[in-house]
Scaffold this motif. Structure first.
Motif, PDB file in Angstrom:
ATOM      1  N   PHE A  20       0.827  -1.208   0.000  1.00 58.16           N
ATOM      2  CA  PHE A  20       0.000   0.000   0.000  1.00 58.16           C
ATOM      3  C   PHE A  20       0.864   1.262   0.000  1.00 58.16           C
ATOM      4  O   PHE A  20       0.565   2.241  -0.685  1.00 58.16           O
ATOM      5  N   ARG A  21       1.965   1.215   0.762  1.00 51.16           N
ATOM      6  CA  ARG A  21       2.801   2.400   0.941  1.00 51.16           C
ATOM      7  C   ARG A  21       3.505   2.795  -0.343  1.00 51.16           C
ATOM      8  O   ARG A  21       4.029   1.954  -1.065  1.00 51.16           O
ATOM      9  N   HIS A  22       3.518   4.084  -0.623  1.00 55.17           N
ATOM     10  CA  HIS A  22       4.295   4.610  -1.742  1.00 55.17           C
ATOM     11  C   HIS A  22       4.717   6.031  -1.381  1.00 55.17           C
ATOM     12  O   HIS A  22       4.211   6.611  -0.415  1.00 55.17           O
ATOM     13  N   ALA A  23       5.642   6.564  -2.113  1.00 55.42           N
ATOM     14  CA  ALA A  23       6.082   7.939  -1.863  1.00 55.42           C
ATOM     15  C   ALA A  23       5.028   8.888  -2.420  1.00 55.42           C
ATOM     16  O   ALA A  23       5.057   9.257  -3.596  1.00 55.42           O
ATOM     17  N   CYS A  24       4.097   9.264  -1.593  1.00 53.49           N
ATOM     18  CA  CYS A  24       2.954  10.075  -2.022  1.00 53.49           C
ATOM     19  C   CYS A  24       3.423  11.472  -2.433  1.00 53.49           C
ATOM     20  O   CYS A  24       4.045  12.183  -1.649  1.00 53.49           O
ATOM     21  N   LYS A  25       3.143  11.847  -3.668  1.00 51.60           N
ATOM     22  CA  LYS A  25       3.608  13.137  -4.195  1.00 51.60           C
ATOM     23  C   LYS A  25       2.652  14.287  -3.875  1.00 51.60           C
ATOM     24  O   LYS A  25       3.071  15.429  -3.763  1.00 51.60           O
ATOM     25  N   GLN A  26       1.374  13.983  -3.781  1.00 49.62           N
ATOM     26  CA  GLN A  26       0.391  15.023  -3.475  1.00 49.62           C
ATOM     27  C   GLN A  26      -0.688  14.442  -2.574  1.00 49.62           C
ATOM     28  O   GLN A  26      -1.237  13.373  -2.835  1.00 49.62           O
ATOM     29  N   PHE A  27      -0.975  15.160  -1.516  1.00 48.86           N
ATOM     30  CA  PHE A  27      -1.953  14.705  -0.540  1.00 48.86           C
ATOM     31  C   PHE A  27      -3.276  15.446  -0.726  1.00 48.86           C
ATOM     32  O   PHE A  27      -3.323  16.542  -1.293  1.00 48.86           O
ATOM     33  N   ASN A  28      -4.336  14.836  -0.225  1.00 47.88           N
ATOM     34  CA  ASN A  28      -5.651  15.467  -0.220  1.00 47.88           C
ATOM     35  C   ASN A  28      -5.683  16.471   0.927  1.00 47.88           C
ATOM     36  O   ASN A  28      -5.695  16.079   2.098  1.00 47.88           O
ATOM     37  N   TRP A  76      13.107  21.889  -2.160  1.00 50.21           N
ATOM     38  CA  TRP A  76      12.514  21.717  -3.482  1.00 50.21           C
ATOM     39  C   TRP A  76      11.747  20.401  -3.616  1.00 50.21           C
ATOM     40  O   TRP A  76      10.798  20.301  -4.386  1.00 50.21           O
ATOM     41  N   GLY A  77      12.127  19.396  -2.851  1.00 50.84           N
ATOM     42  CA  GLY A  77      11.439  18.111  -2.932  1.00 50.84           C
ATOM     43  C   GLY A  77      10.180  18.044  -2.099  1.00 50.84           C
ATOM     44  O   GLY A  77       9.473  17.041  -2.115  1.00 50.84           O
ATOM     45  N   ALA A  78       9.894  19.109  -1.373  1.00 50.77           N
ATOM     46  CA  ALA A  78       8.759  19.088  -0.449  1.00 50.77           C
ATOM     47  C   ALA A  78       7.709  20.136  -0.771  1.00 50.77           C
ATOM     48  O   ALA A  78       6.744  20.281  -0.020  1.00 50.77           O
ATOM     49  N   THR A  79       7.870  20.847  -1.877  1.00 52.38           N
ATOM     50  CA  THR A  79       6.999  21.990  -2.174  1.00 52.38           C
ATOM     51  C   THR A  79       5.518  21.648  -2.087  1.00 52.38           C
ATOM     52  O   THR A  79       4.756  22.293  -1.353  1.00 52.38           O
ATOM     53  N   GLU A  80       5.093  20.628  -2.820  1.00 57.42           N
ATOM     54  CA  GLU A  80       3.668  20.259  -2.823  1.00 57.42           C
ATOM     55  C   GLU A  80       3.256  19.626  -1.499  1.00 57.42           C
ATOM     56  O   GLU A  80       2.127  19.831  -1.031  1.00 57.42           O
ATOM     57  N   LYS A  81       4.150  18.852  -0.902  1.00 53.29           N
ATOM     58  CA  LYS A  81       3.810  18.193   0.364  1.00 53.29           C
ATOM     59  C   LYS A  81       3.594  19.212   1.477  1.00 53.29           C
ATOM     60  O   LYS A  81       2.702  19.056   2.310  1.00 53.29           O
ATOM     61  N   LEU A  82       4.402  20.257   1.484  1.00 49.37           N
ATOM     62  CA  LEU A  82       4.235  21.299   2.495  1.00 49.37           C
ATOM     63  C   LEU A  82       2.871  21.972   2.378  1.00 49.37           C
ATOM     64  O   LEU A  82       2.288  22.406   3.367  1.00 49.37           O
ATOM     65  N   LYS A  83       2.352  22.031   1.172  1.00 46.89           N
ATOM     66  CA  LYS A  83       1.052  22.660   0.943  1.00 46.89           C
ATOM     67  C   LYS A  83      -0.112  21.748   1.309  1.00 46.89           C
ATOM     68  O   LYS A  83      -1.158  22.226   1.762  1.00 46.89           O
ATOM     69  N   ARG A 208      -3.612  10.201   0.236  1.00 43.09           N
ATOM     70  CA  ARG A 208      -3.305  10.412  -1.177  1.00 43.09           C
ATOM     71  C   ARG A 208      -4.427  11.153  -1.907  1.00 43.09           C
ATOM     72  O   ARG A 208      -5.617  10.931  -1.647  1.00 43.09           O
ATOM     73  N   ALA A 209      -4.027  12.022  -2.831  1.00 40.42           N
ATOM     74  CA  ALA A 209      -5.000  12.737  -3.654  1.00 40.42           C
ATOM     75  C   ALA A 209      -5.456  11.872  -4.822  1.00 40.42           C
ATOM     76  O   ALA A 209      -6.544  12.061  -5.356  1.00 40.42           O
ATOM     77  N   LYS A 210      -4.604  10.938  -5.249  1.00 40.37           N
ATOM     78  CA  LYS A 210      -4.962  10.029  -6.341  1.00 40.37           C
ATOM     79  C   LYS A 210      -4.179   8.742  -6.184  1.00 40.37           C
ATOM     80  O   LYS A 210      -3.174   8.686  -5.463  1.00 40.37           O
ATOM     81  N   GLU A 211      -4.633   7.706  -6.862  1.00 43.72           N
ATOM     82  CA  GLU A 211      -3.979   6.414  -6.760  1.00 43.72           C
ATOM     83  C   GLU A 211      -2.616   6.449  -7.461  1.00 43.72           C
ATOM     84  O   GLU A 211      -2.477   7.045  -8.528  1.00 43.72           O
ATOM     85  N   PRO A 212      -1.608   5.807  -6.884  1.00 43.42           N
ATOM     86  CA  PRO A 212      -0.269   5.809  -7.481  1.00 43.42           C
ATOM     87  C   PRO A 212      -0.163   4.787  -8.601  1.00 43.42           C
ATOM     88  O   PRO A 212      -1.031   3.924  -8.761  1.00 43.42           O
ATOM     89  N   ARG A 213       0.926   4.874  -9.363  1.00 40.55           N
ATOM     90  CA  ARG A 213       1.205   3.838 -10.354  1.00 40.55           C
ATOM     91  C   ARG A 213       1.616   2.569  -9.625  1.00 40.55           C
ATOM     92  O   ARG A 213       2.011   2.620  -8.447  1.00 40.55           O
ATOM     93  N   PRO A 214       1.546   1.424 -10.268  1.00 38.63           N
ATOM     94  CA  PRO A 214       1.907   0.159  -9.612  1.00 38.63           C
ATOM     95  C   PRO A 214       3.326   0.196  -9.048  1.00 38.63           C
ATOM     96  O   PRO A 214       4.235   0.798  -9.632  1.00 38.63           O
ATOM     97  N   LYS A 215       3.498  -0.449  -7.904  1.00 37.23           N
ATOM     98  CA  LYS A 215       4.813  -0.493  -7.256  1.00 37.23           C
ATOM     99  C   LYS A 215       5.789  -1.315  -8.089  1.00 37.23           C
ATOM    100  O   LYS A 215       5.434  -2.375  -8.605  1.00 37.23           O
TER     101      LYS A 215
END
Length: 228
Positions: A20-28, A76-83, A208-215
């Motif tokens: 289930f776990r993945h490096a979530c790029k954008q959160f809800n 720079w790697g946290a821009t969207e996550k911080l938001k 997660r804001a959307k489902e990730p690609r397959p691991k």
């Protein structure tokens, strides 16, 4: 182990969490982690193992919007996550001054937390000092000493992310930041003083804001070698 679960159920539960776990790029941004659930995640970090049990870490939960905004240009790697992340964690590691065998912190751990008898405490101090100076030659380089603490912080990070995944919470570990700039911000916010802790890594938690690609991972036989 929960007595109502057999070994196979536990295995399935743990591996399901890893899948289930993945490096979530954008959160809800509208979904927040409950206080109870986040305390569970933090407890997984607190209970993590560390070299000699010295617990070199500190977890700073950056919920303040102004602090997050200040961190963004340096991370720079946290821009969207911080938001968008429900909870954003700065994982700090002690510097050499706080992890040296004779430092106040190490002596506090040995004497007050581990409650070693005086003779055992003396032996432990000597063993840690020898390890730091001889076995791993940490004392010759402050940055190498700091990175030793960081490696232990990553154990806590991994446990926190796994714990989160087991209850359906997403996460993302991050090294995408300028260490010097982030530490300058943390000094300005009086979170560190420049002589106690440094930034080891960052981690965002939320949903997660959307489902990730397959691991994707290498097959087991490519990463494991048996010598019987």
């Amino acid at each position: 182990m929960n007595q109502t679960m057999n070994k196979d159920q536990v295995k399935t539960t743990v591996l399901s969490a890893f899948r289930f776990r993945h490096a979530c790029k954008q959160f809800n941004p509208t979904k927040k982690i409950s206080d109870e659930d986040f305390q569970f995640i933090l407890e997984a970090g607190r209970l993590s193992p560390s070299s000699f049990g010295l617990e070199p870490w500190k977890f700073v939960i950056a919920q303040n919007k102004d602090l997050r905004a200040k961190l963004a240009p340096a991370a720079w790697g946290a821009t969207e996550k911080l938001k968008t992340a429900s909870h954003f964690v700065l994982i700090l590691s002690r510097l050499q001054s706080g992890l040296d065998a004779h430092s106040d912190h190490v002596q506090h751990i040995i004497n007050d937390i581990q409650q070693c008898p005086p003779e055992v405490a003396k032996t432990m101090t000597g063993a840690i000092a020898n390890f730091q100076k001889v076995d791993f030659t940490l004392t010759d380089n402050e940055r190498v000493f700091f990175e030793w603490g960081c490696r232990q912080c990553y154990i806590a990070l991994g446990n926190m992310m796994t714990a989160a995944a087991e209850i359906g919470i997403d996460s993302c570990p991050m090294e995408g930041f300028n260490k010097k700039q982030v530490e300058k911000i943390l000094q300005g916010e009086e979170i560190i003083n420049g002589h106690d802790f440094g930034i080891a890594c960052m981690a965002a938690f939320g949903y997660r804001a959307k489902e990730p690609r397959p691991k994707t991972r290498q097959p087991l036989e490519d990463v494991v070698t048996w010598k019987n």
